[in-house]
Design a protein around this motif. Sequence first.
Motif: not given
Length: 172
Positions: A92-116
């Motif tokens: 569930v949390v992975a889904t929420e992070v992915l949705l936040a990336r898609d809606e307003f954070l953007g999808h990173p090329d690299s990441s510290v806390l979560h996988p790309i």
Amino acid sequence: MNAVFQAPSGMAGGGTTSGAVGVLWVDPRSTWADRDLDEFLIHELGHTLLFLDECRFRLFTSYPKLLKQENWVTSAIRKTVRPLDKAYHSAVVATEVLLARDEFLGHPDSSVLHPISPLLTQGAIRSVQDIDRPQVRSLLTDHALGILRHCRDEVERLDRKHGWNVADFNRP
């Protein structure tokens, strides 16, 4: 969340617990960018909302069976086998992070806390598939299964939208 505190740790950057719902512990690292802090807060808010949901609606049908190793499943974020409740939260949390990336954070090329995002998508799909095995699925309430289906649908939608081809990742 009604209480936030900072305390140092050599192991983690913070967290939440079902034993103290509404309390957030934070120990941000000097390597964290603003987006990492944003993802951390979304991640922990996701856990807190699931704790509250669990108090109101129940997610699991048998708490003792959650701990039996035959009911452990793959975690979406750590990609290790863990007790069902931990892996469910992870999906569930992975889904929420992915949705936040898609809606307003953007999808990173690299990441510290979560996988790309493509790898986080892969982990979420694998975790949902693992949880959806009949023996394990029977430990989820209908309410929890509805949340899980919604997560699967959203992650698959993002996979199609971005052309990550997660199915390719799932090959042995």
